[in-house]
Design a protein around this motif. Sequence first.
Motif, PDB file in Angstrom:
ATOM      1  N   LEU A  42       0.529   9.583  -9.429  1.00 23.20           N
ATOM      2  CA  LEU A  42       1.264   8.748 -10.376  1.00 23.20           C
ATOM      3  C   LEU A  42       2.357   7.955  -9.663  1.00 23.20           C
ATOM      4  N   GLY A  43       3.146   8.625  -8.835  1.00 27.90           N
ATOM      5  CA  GLY A  43       4.203   7.942  -8.100  1.00 27.90           C
ATOM      6  C   GLY A  43       3.654   6.880  -7.167  1.00 27.90           C
ATOM      7  N   GLY A  44       2.561   7.182  -6.483  1.00 28.29           N
ATOM      8  CA  GLY A  44       1.956   6.219  -5.570  1.00 28.29           C
ATOM      9  C   GLY A  44       1.395   4.999  -6.277  1.00 28.29           C
ATOM     10  N   VAL A  45       0.744   5.220  -7.407  1.00 30.84           N
ATOM     11  CA  VAL A  45       0.190   4.097  -8.175  1.00 30.84           C
ATOM     12  C   VAL A  45       1.321   3.220  -8.720  1.00 30.84           C
ATOM     13  N   LEU A  46       2.372   3.837  -9.232  1.00 33.30           N
ATOM     14  CA  LEU A  46       3.509   3.055  -9.737  1.00 33.30           C
ATOM     15  C   LEU A  46       4.184   2.266  -8.615  1.00 33.30           C
ATOM     16  N   ALA A  47       4.362   2.887  -7.454  1.00 32.77           N
ATOM     17  CA  ALA A  47       5.003   2.188  -6.331  1.00 32.77           C
ATOM     18  C   ALA A  47       4.133   1.043  -5.831  1.00 32.77           C
ATOM     19  N   SER A  48       2.838   1.279  -5.714  1.00 34.56           N
ATOM     20  CA  SER A  48       1.938   0.223  -5.242  1.00 34.56           C
ATOM     21  C   SER A  48       1.858  -0.930  -6.240  1.00 34.56           C
ATOM     22  N   GLY A  49       1.788  -0.591  -7.520  1.00 40.81           N
ATOM     23  CA  GLY A  49       1.774  -1.643  -8.542  1.00 40.81           C
ATOM     24  C   GLY A  49       3.061  -2.436  -8.551  1.00 40.81           C
ATOM     25  N   SER A  50       4.172  -1.756  -8.403  1.00 41.46           N
ATOM     26  CA  SER A  50       5.463  -2.427  -8.363  1.00 41.46           C
ATOM     27  C   SER A  50       5.565  -3.346  -7.148  1.00 41.46           C
ATOM     28  N   PHE A  51       5.102  -2.875  -5.992  1.00 42.58           N
ATOM     29  CA  PHE A  51       5.121  -3.699  -4.789  1.00 42.58           C
ATOM     30  C   PHE A  51       4.239  -4.922  -4.948  1.00 42.58           C
ATOM     31  N   TRP A  52       3.055  -4.750  -5.547  1.00 41.43           N
ATOM     32  CA  TRP A  52       2.146  -5.868  -5.752  1.00 41.43           C
ATOM     33  C   TRP A  52       2.776  -6.927  -6.663  1.00 41.43           C
ATOM     34  N   VAL A  53       3.414  -6.490  -7.750  1.00 37.19           N
ATOM     35  CA  VAL A  53       4.072  -7.431  -8.666  1.00 37.19           C
ATOM     36  C   VAL A  53       5.234  -8.133  -7.968  1.00 37.19           C
ATOM     37  N   LEU A  54       6.011  -7.398  -7.195  1.00 28.68           N
ATOM     38  CA  LEU A  54       7.125  -7.993  -6.455  1.00 28.68           C
ATOM     39  C   LEU A  54       6.622  -9.028  -5.453  1.00 28.68           C
ATOM     40  N   LYS A  55       5.555  -8.727  -4.760  1.00 32.16           N
ATOM     41  CA  LYS A  55       4.965  -9.670  -3.799  1.00 32.16           C
ATOM     42  C   LYS A  55       4.484 -10.928  -4.506  1.00 32.16           C
TER      43      LYS A  55
END
Length: 122
Positions: A42-55
Amino acid sequence: MVRKLEIKVLKFIQYFSLIFTVLFTISGWCLLNLDFALSILLGGVLASGSFWVLKRDAEQLLDRVSESRVEVVKTVQQMGRIRFMFKFYAKLVVLGLLLYAASISMQLNMIGVVLGLSTVML
């Protein structure tokens, strides 16, 4: 040339983060239990999704500024910065709400969640 290198670095970070998430999830499941592994996932998916949106938001901001006329660059930069910051904080609120909803609906291990959230930074 520089833009292509930046894109490659960002993609490398995303793939590396997802690989770390999978490895940490499998390790957590083998070493502890399924709840710990799901917390890492869960933490990894949220962090990766957040990074993708930020990018994506940063790329949109840079594209807007680079495509604007010289006379309005300053205005576009200011408006883009405000929009970027608003989206950034809105995304943090949404991530917080998602974590809250997940913690209510399932048994989360907070160390696992933090470990998953930190995969982008590793």
